[in-house]
Design a protein around this motif. Structure first.
Motif, PDB file in Angstrom:
ATOM      1  N   ARG A 145      -5.906  -4.364   2.168  1.00 19.65           N
ATOM      2  CA  ARG A 145      -6.831  -3.039   1.796  1.00 19.65           C
ATOM      3  C   ARG A 145      -7.622  -3.003   0.948  1.00 19.65           C
ATOM      4  O   ARG A 145      -8.789  -2.680   0.995  1.00 19.65           O
ATOM      5  CB  ARG A 145      -5.436  -2.092   1.417  1.00 19.65           C
ATOM      6  CG  ARG A 145      -4.654  -1.962   2.748  1.00 19.65           C
ATOM      7  CD  ARG A 145      -5.308  -1.235   4.087  1.00 19.65           C
ATOM      8  NE  ARG A 145      -4.321  -0.923   5.063  1.00 19.65           N
ATOM      9  CZ  ARG A 145      -4.447  -1.022   6.382  1.00 19.65           C
ATOM     10  NH1 ARG A 145      -5.220  -1.806   6.801  1.00 19.65           N
ATOM     11  NH2 ARG A 145      -3.380  -0.475   7.030  1.00 19.65           N
ATOM     12  N   THR A 146      -7.233  -3.658  -0.517  1.00 22.28           N
ATOM     13  CA  THR A 146      -8.115  -3.836  -1.567  1.00 22.28           C
ATOM     14  C   THR A 146      -7.738  -5.010  -2.341  1.00 22.28           C
ATOM     15  O   THR A 146      -6.864  -5.414  -2.137  1.00 22.28           O
ATOM     16  CB  THR A 146      -7.868  -2.484  -2.493  1.00 22.28           C
ATOM     17  OG1 THR A 146      -6.782  -2.580  -3.179  1.00 22.28           O
ATOM     18  CG2 THR A 146      -8.303  -1.152  -1.768  1.00 22.28           C
TER      19      THR A 146
ATOM     20  N   GLU B 148       0.760  -1.221   0.198  1.00 25.86           N
ATOM     21  CA  GLU B 148       0.145  -0.062  -0.007  1.00 25.86           C
ATOM     22  C   GLU B 148       0.897   1.280  -0.013  1.00 25.86           C
ATOM     23  O   GLU B 148       0.396   2.224  -0.649  1.00 25.86           O
ATOM     24  CB  GLU B 148      -0.758   0.027   1.263  1.00 25.86           C
ATOM     25  CG  GLU B 148      -1.622   1.231   1.449  1.00 25.86           C
ATOM     26  CD  GLU B 148      -2.329   1.307   2.855  1.00 25.86           C
ATOM     27  OE1 GLU B 148      -3.668   1.778   2.787  1.00 25.86           O
ATOM     28  OE2 GLU B 148      -1.910   0.779   3.922  1.00 25.86           O
TER      29      GLU B 148
ATOM     30  N   ASP C  60      -6.633  -5.526   8.959  1.00 26.83           N
ATOM     31  CA  ASP C  60      -5.145  -4.737   9.254  1.00 26.83           C
ATOM     32  C   ASP C  60      -4.104  -4.944   8.154  1.00 26.83           C
ATOM     33  O   ASP C  60      -3.279  -4.064   7.899  1.00 26.83           O
ATOM     34  CB  ASP C  60      -4.604  -5.204  10.556  1.00 26.83           C
ATOM     35  CG  ASP C  60      -5.305  -4.664  11.833  1.00 26.83           C
ATOM     36  OD1 ASP C  60      -6.235  -3.868  11.520  1.00 26.83           O
ATOM     37  OD2 ASP C  60      -5.170  -5.272  13.046  1.00 26.83           O
TER      38      ASP C  60
ATOM     39  N   HIS D 272      -1.121  -3.973   3.408  1.00 21.40           N
ATOM     40  CA  HIS D 272      -0.118  -3.083   4.216  1.00 21.40           C
ATOM     41  C   HIS D 272       0.481  -4.258   4.815  1.00 21.40           C
ATOM     42  O   HIS D 272      -0.048  -5.157   5.982  1.00 21.40           O
ATOM     43  CB  HIS D 272      -0.833  -2.363   5.244  1.00 21.40           C
ATOM     44  CG  HIS D 272      -0.068  -1.549   6.355  1.00 21.40           C
ATOM     45  ND1 HIS D 272       0.778  -0.775   6.131  1.00 21.40           N
ATOM     46  CD2 HIS D 272      -0.070  -2.232   7.691  1.00 21.40           C
ATOM     47  CE1 HIS D 272       1.339  -0.549   7.115  1.00 21.40           C
ATOM     48  NE2 HIS D 272       1.066  -1.219   8.205  1.00 21.40           N
TER      49      HIS D 272
END
Length: 171
Positions: free
Chosen positions: A149-150, A109, A146, A161
């Protein structure tokens, strides 16, 4: 391009003498497979089977289909992989088919660094774990908010991440 027909299980035997078949589901649960009113025996949508009745029985699915009325007819389908049509599936928001995740490239990310590609998915109970392959090595990534993300399976791209320690303590 995403496949229109997805592997969902395999006919592994018969059940009784009236044409019912035992299907080993390749889904998150046998209940998922029982929701379908049609299945296919060909990866391109051929060999349509109209489901008359299906129910979970332990970790398998017992299945009755139109035109298969006795043990001899059911026996001819033993060993066949069954497919579902993507349009018939109702996935929860944020859920993806494992087959769609395979081969997706994984990126960081923060800086866009490529970590590798998803080569396998394990189900641990608490959360899934993606196996990321890069340069002959395999890294295990927990599928938790956590970290992930996508996910864009159509583009073949996943953004994460990476928590400290996931990739040999890289900073």
């Amino acid at each position: 391009m995403l496949k229109q027909y997805l592997e969902a299980g395999k006919i592994v035997g018969t059940h009784g003498v009236r044409g019912e078949m035992r299907v080993q589901p390749w889904c998150d649960s046998p209940q998922f497979l029982t929701a379908f009113k049609r299945l296919f025996t060909d990866k391109n949508g051929g060999g349509a089977l109209e489901v008359l009745q299906s129910r979970a029985h332990g970790n398998i699915v017992l299945l009755r289909v139109k035109g298969v009325d006795d043990i001899a007819a059911a026996e001819t389908l033993r060993g066949k992989v069954v497919y579902i049509a993507r349009e018939d599936a109702d996935l929860p928001q944020g859920a993806h088919f494992v087959q769609d995740l395979m081969g997706c490239k994984v990126f960081e990310e923060d800086d866009g660094r490529e970590y590798g590609v998803i080569s396998d998915v394990s189900q641990t109970g608490a959360n899934d774990v993606w196996h990321i392959s890069r340069d002959g090595r395999e890294y295990l990534i927990p599928v938790i908010p956590d970290v992930v993300r996508t996910v864009d399976v159509e583009a073949g791209k996943v953004v994460i991440h990476a928590l400290k320690g996931l990739f040999d303590d890289e900073d």
